[in-house]
Design a protein around this motif. Structure first.
Motif, short mmCIF file in Angstrom:
data_model
loop_
_atom_site.label_atom_id
_atom_site.label_comp_id
_atom_site.label_asym_id
_atom_site.label_seq_id
_atom_site.Cartn_x
_atom_site.Cartn_y
_atom_site.Cartn_z
N LEU A 24 0.83 -1.21 0.00
CA LEU A 24 0.00 0.00 0.00
C LEU A 24 0.86 1.26 0.00
O LEU A 24 0.57 2.22 -0.70
CB LEU A 24 -0.95 -0.02 1.20
N TRP A 25 1.91 1.20 0.76
CA TRP A 25 2.83 2.34 0.77
C TRP A 25 3.27 2.67 -0.67
O TRP A 25 3.13 3.79 -1.14
CB TRP A 25 4.02 2.01 1.67
N ARG A 26 3.76 1.63 -1.34
CA ARG A 26 4.32 1.90 -2.66
C ARG A 26 3.24 2.36 -3.64
O ARG A 26 3.43 3.31 -4.40
CB ARG A 26 5.03 0.65 -3.17
N VAL A 28 0.21 3.68 -3.01
CA VAL A 28 -0.40 4.97 -2.67
C VAL A 28 0.53 6.11 -3.07
O VAL A 28 0.11 7.10 -3.68
CB VAL A 28 -0.75 5.02 -1.17
N THR A 29 1.82 5.95 -2.77
CA THR A 29 2.76 7.01 -3.17
C THR A 29 2.71 7.21 -4.68
O THR A 29 2.58 8.33 -5.16
CB THR A 29 4.20 6.65 -2.75
N THR A 30 2.80 6.10 -5.40
CA THR A 30 2.83 6.22 -6.86
C THR A 30 1.64 7.01 -7.37
O THR A 30 1.79 7.91 -8.20
CB THR A 30 2.83 4.81 -7.49
N PHE A 31 0.48 6.68 -6.85
CA PHE A 31 -0.71 7.31 -7.42
C PHE A 31 -0.98 8.70 -6.86
O PHE A 31 -1.88 9.39 -7.32
CB PHE A 31 -1.92 6.41 -7.25
N MET A 32 -0.21 9.08 -5.86
CA MET A 32 -0.41 10.43 -5.33
C MET A 32 0.67 11.40 -5.79
O MET A 32 0.80 12.50 -5.26
CB MET A 32 -0.46 10.39 -3.80
N LEU A 33 1.45 10.98 -6.79
CA LEU A 33 2.54 11.86 -7.22
C LEU A 33 2.04 12.94 -8.17
O LEU A 33 2.84 13.68 -8.73
CB LEU A 33 3.65 11.04 -7.88
N GLY A 34 0.77 13.02 -8.36
CA GLY A 34 0.23 14.11 -9.17
C GLY A 34 -0.08 13.71 -10.59
O GLY A 34 0.65 12.95 -11.21
#
Ligand code: SF4
Ligand code: SF4
Ligand code: SF4
Ligand code: SF4
Lengths: 222, 362, 436
Positions: A24-26, A28-34
């Protein structure tokens, strides 16, 4: 505490925690990078493009015939061991029992394959993995782009497969130890998963969707 | 083993002769034992000779935190075989449960027997030993089991822990183990110990172990101190239902067609694959049947910790942890950390890309 | 040997005096600009299957592993992992991903420019659906930002941004255009203040293929539409795009978009030039950050529309067989699949398709600025050999394409390999077959 107990107790628990946390960490970060908003005049509407994106998610599995003369062997090996792994993991009776227990579901519809066939599939899969490993070393482009991630993942897969086969055929030591080793290898896989190329199991969906979607918007080939 | 000032005990051979047991019958018995122990047939004669020459031992049988199941099992098996004679032969000089004497008289008898054969007697234990609160949970004649064990072990030539409780703690040690129950080998470290686990152990395995000990000393043991001769294979290895396992035919419930057809019980929690015992070969009740044959999966009763391996009807690979929301917590934490990482990355992006022209964003 | 300018041994040393750390910072800044969920998904997905190599003509022609497409994207990937990915702090802390250094960028110059024509074929083969070509393109942008784009491309980009044309020429291109019109007895609409359609031209055609230019004029005259060329926005190519410079690309793009806005044009026609199409059709709005008030169409697209509307009438050619090269930027990446074939159909062209056609067509070997790099000549011609063989395999007598850059490449290859075919322009053919 026996090794087997540890493997399917504490360690499995920790492995699952790491797995869920890391994945989830990986993601979520990926998809929240804009996201960028694209402004060109599109050939295809967003809705239709989304449909094409969804199609691409499945379609990419089917290699374009134009490339096959160069890639057929690699595709076949890759396909082979993926299918083998999935068959074993999802349809082998002990594994089905494991999943059902893990997820706490009854799922009496869940089919299994006779373990004789699974054994054959396992041996074939190990063989294919071996070829895949050799291929990772033989063709220069593959060797050139391979890194620790690739090799280590292969090591885990081999350990998993070989301990599994050993457990089934009762070779190489006491069953409960082999079984424990098998489950430990699986735990290691779970722990390694979020940090490794194994994440492609998740990324494959958005990556294929995006190429299908963006290319459809331009009318470009996918 | 100095025996200088003690009265000579008869050999087993002498006792056999006295009871009119012919050599052939004795040999046949020995052949049975050696076969059970999977010794090569050629060994039988030597084994018989050794057994005949062995002196009738002093045996102290001490029950601790137990249910008498093991002793039941042991005593049930004898009639009408020669084994009963052998059993009588080895003679329980002290057994709390069986002997007529009780109370102080019994205690005295035990001390008497121990003193007489100090350093030579065989100590048989059944039941676990509670250790919490200085062993207060188990005591007799004013002494805790722990103390009694220490005392009895002191003068023993060897200890045979009978049953899974004496071997590894057993049901008494099951989570949360309120009495701090442990097995003999957890306490006694300086004596040869043979574990004959099971709940209860198979009678033939118990007598076989004793007899082979008499004939040739401590047999070869596995890492859990079990005689390899009886505990060398898994139930699963020798199970007559194995072919169904191999072909993937499983009973899914105890009343389905698979169960009626005698298919493999793996999915119903059978622990055969990880259990080392002789049930599948020696069977129970004089070879009548055994648990799997009667339709129930193996519980793994000869294995350390078998009591804490998840539900008996859950398969041998079932998860053994109790998730009280940790995984859900990990998911929440993953999302939170992921979001934080993304925010940090986006800030870093702004900082890093600061110098490139600002109007174009992609 | 302490500055990049000194250590740099590339074929085209940069003239600026940037220190290595300045270069690294600028490359990083450009990479950071492209960080985002979309690029992240692409960069996270690679399974190192190596299949992209099997799509790239430079790898196929040489079998040299360094030409594996995803490897070309490595600097960008590395920057992403270190600065933007989910575990970036750990990659940084434990040095698992090193900082992208000037040396590394210099090493990658050849991979990013000489050996990638931005053809996009690798994006098609990737089983994960990674936009490999786009990741490479971002690599180029980082290089340009760091001042490490090949000099021939950078110089032309700067020149074009300043003056509107990539290089000095004897005469302004608008004069060349007028001369060509005069030579062909054509009236050309140039520098009108109002028009529905703005036309532009490849400078390669202005310099090397006057027939092509004449064909454009002839066709648009014949169609009787309101069009004009503009001296201030005549050149279609965008060297800013070739060089990878976002700033220069934007300035060059603005010349055309501003002119079109001023004209009140509803349509800008991209001539036979693939990269111009990509730059104007798909990147202009993005790089300017605004929706364009006009449409952008490739000339073949426009003509196919006219054909359908019955406004363009074409006569049949004799039965000679043709092969057609699908320019990557127009077809695979641009989505113009059918227009050229519609036109050929209307002219009764006996089209013999290549094994790799339409979206799968092999690159001409010289796109994306590769044609402009002398250093890439040898590699280029090896890749071209592949393509020539495929064309010959069709058995066609004549050979057509609809991109002037491809034409340059084929002409060069034709000379090099003594090829028996001449590369013809589809537009020229249309112009000759247009009905009076
Ligand atoms: S019933 Fe139990 S011991 Fe017998 S084959 Fe099945 S799993 Fe193994
Ligand atoms: S079958 Fe298993 S549980 Fe039953 S007695 Fe034998 S070892 Fe114990
Ligand atoms: S875009 Fe074309 S030239 Fe560039 S790496 Fe991909 S296949 Fe090769
Ligand atoms: S084809 Fe795609 S997944 Fe395979 S190495 Fe190339 S970029 Fe990676």
């Amino acid at each position: 505490m026996t090794l087997l107990e540890f493997s399917r107790g504490t360690m499995l628990h920790i492995a699952l925690i790491v797995f869920v946390f890391g994945v989830l960490w990986r993601l979520v970060t990926t998809f929240m990078l804009g996201w960028r908003k694209r402004k060109s005049e599109w050939r295809t509407s967003a809705g239709q493009s989304a449909v094409k994106g969804a199609i691409a998610v499945g379609n990419r599995s089917w290699p374009h015939p134009e490339f096959l003369n160069r890639t057929a062997f690699g595709e076949a090996v890759g396909y082979g061991y993926h299918i083998g792994l999935f068959a074993i993991v999802l349809l082998g009776a002990p594994h089905v029992v494991f999943w059902k227990n893990l997820f706490g579901i009854n799922a009496s519809w869940w089919p299994t394959i006779p373990s004789g066939i699974i054994s054959v599939v396992s041996v074939v899969t190990i063989f294919l993995l071996l070829i895949a490993t050799i291929r990772r070393y033989m063709p220069p482009p593959l060797r050139r782009i391979s890194n620790f991630d690739d090799w280590f993942t292969l090591v885990i897969l081999f350990t998993l497969m070989i301990t599994g086969v050993m457990a089934v055929f009762g070779i190489g030591g006491r069953y409960e130890l082999i079984l424990a080793a098998h489950i430990i290898a699986f735990n290691v896989l779970l722990i390694w998963f979020p940090f490794s190329k194994l994440m492609h199991a998740f990324y494959i969906l958005p990556a294929r969707f995006f190429i299908g979607y963006t290319h459809a918007k331009k009318g470009a080939s996918t | 083993m100095s025996t200088s000032n003690r009265k000579e005990r008869p050999t087993i051979g002498q006792i056999m002769d006295e009871n009119g047991v012919g050599r052939r019958r004795f040999l046949k018995y020995c052949a049975g034992i050696t076969a059970l122990m999977a010794m090569p047939p050629g060994m039988t004669a030597a084994f018989a000779q050794q057994l005949r020459a062995a002196r009738r031992p002093t045996v102290i049988y001490m029950p601790f935190q137990e249910c008498t199941g093991c002793l039941e099992s042991l005593t049930r098996s004898f009639a009408p075989s020669l084994e009963s004679l052998i059993f009588e032969t080895i003679s329980l000089d002290y057994n709390h449960t069986l002997q007529a004497a009780a109370g102080h008289a019994a205690e005295e008898a035990r001390h008497e027997a121990m003193k007489e054969a100090w350093g030579e007697y065989i100590l048989i234990c059944d039941g676990s030993i509670p250790t919490k609160l200085d062993g207060i949970y188990g005591a007799s004649a004013g002494h805790s089991f722990v103390d009694q064990l220490h005392e009895a072990a002191e003068g023993a030539a060897a200890i045979v822990a009978v049953g899974v409780c004496a071997s590894y703690g057993g049901v008494g040690a099951a989570y949360p183990n309120p009495t701090g129950a442990v097995g003999v080998s957890d306490i006694i470290k300086n004596k040869p110990i043979i574990n004959v686990p099971g709940c209860p152990p198979i009678p033939e395995v118990m007598t076989g172990t004793l007899v082979s000990f008499l004939a040739s000393g401590v047999p070869e043991l596995d890492k859990h101190l079990r005689p390899k001769a009886f505990f060398g294979n898994t139930i699963h290895d020798r199970c007559y239902r194995r072919r169904f396992y191999d072909t993937g035919l499983f009973a899914e419930s105890f009343d389905d067609e698979g169960a009626r057809n005698g298919w493999c019980l793996y999915k119903l929690g059978c622990r055969g694959p990880t259990t080392y015992n002789a049930c599948a070969t020696i069977k129970w009740n004089g070879g009548t049947s055994w648990p799997v044959e009667s339709g129930h999966g193996c519980l793994g009763c000869s294995e350390p910790d078998f009591w804490d391996q998840g539900g008996f009807y859950e398969p041998v690979t079932s998860k053994l942890f109790n998730d009280t929301g940790q995984i859900a917590g990990a998911a929440a934490a993953g999302v939170a950390v992921g979001a934080a990482a993304a925010l940090a990355a986006n800030r870093r992006k702004k900082k890093l890309s600061g110098q490139v022209d600002k109007e174009t964003s992609s | 040997m302490n500055t990049a300018t000194q250590t740099y041994s590339g074929k085209a040393a940069p003239e600026d005096r940037l220190s290595p750390s300045e270069r690294e910072e600028r490359a990083m800044a450009e990479f950071a600009h492209h960080f985002g969920a979309y690029t992240a998904t692409n960069l996270e997905s690679c399974i190192h299957c190596g299949m992209c190599a099997d799509a790239c003509h430079y790898y196929i022609a040489t079998e040299d592993p360094k030409y594996t497409p995803i490897l070309k994207a490595e600097p960008f990937k590395q920057a992403y992992r270190r600065e933007s990915g989910a575990f970036a702090p750990f990659f940084k802390l434990f040095g698992l991903k090193k900082k992208v250094t000037t040396e590394q960028l210099e090493e990658w110059q050849e991979l990013l420019f000489d050996s990638c024509s931005q053809c996009g074929r690798c994006s098609l083969i990737c089983p994960m659906g990674i936009e490999v070509a786009e990741m490479i393109e971002i690599g180029r942008r980082g290089m340009a930002a760091a001042g490490l784009a090949p000099k021939p491309l950078m110089d032309r980009a700067k020149h074009q941004a300043e003056t509107g044309q990539p290089e000095e020429s004897d005469r302004p291109y608008s004069e060349v255009l007028q001369d060509i019109a005069r030579d062909h007895d054509l009236n050309v609409a140039l520098d009108k203040d109002k028009a529905d359609i703005l036309l532009c031209l490849p400078r390669t055609d202005l310099e090397q293929n006057p027939e092509s230019v004449a064909a454009m004029i002839k066709i648009f005259n014949k169609l009787g539409v309101s069009y004009t060329f503009r001296s201030d926005a005549l050149i279609a190519e965008n060297y800013g795009y070739y060089a990878g410079s976002r700033g220069l690309q934007k300035r060059i793009t603005k010349r055309i978009t501003d002119a079109a806005k001023k004209l009140g044009a509803k349509l800008v026609i991209v001539p036979e030039c693939g990269h111009a199409y990509t730059a104007l059709r798909w990147q202009a709005a993005e790089i300017l950050g605004e929706e364009l008030p006009f449409r952008v169409r490739h000339v073949t697209e426009f003509l196919a529309e006219q054909l359908e509307a019955g406004k363009l009438k074409l006569s049949k050619v004799n039965g000679e067989s043709f092969a057609f090269h699908d320019p990557c930027q127009l077809v695979r990446k641009g989505g113009i699949m059918d227009a050229p074939r519609q036109l050929m159909d209307a002219m009764g062209v006996n089209l013999l398709e290549m094994h790799n056609k339409k979206g799968f067509s092999f690159c001409c070997g010289g796109g994306g600025g590769v044609n402009d790099l002398d250093s890439a000549r040898e590699l280029r011609s090896r890749a071209q050999q592949l393509k020539l063989r495929e064309i010959d395999d069709t058995g066609a007598k004549r050979f057509l394409t609809s991109c002037s850059d491809c034409r340059v490449s084929f002409n060069e290859a034709g000379e090099h390999y003594d090829w028996n075919k001449k590369t013809e322009s589809l537009i020229e053919l249309v112009a000759t077959q247009i009905k009076e």
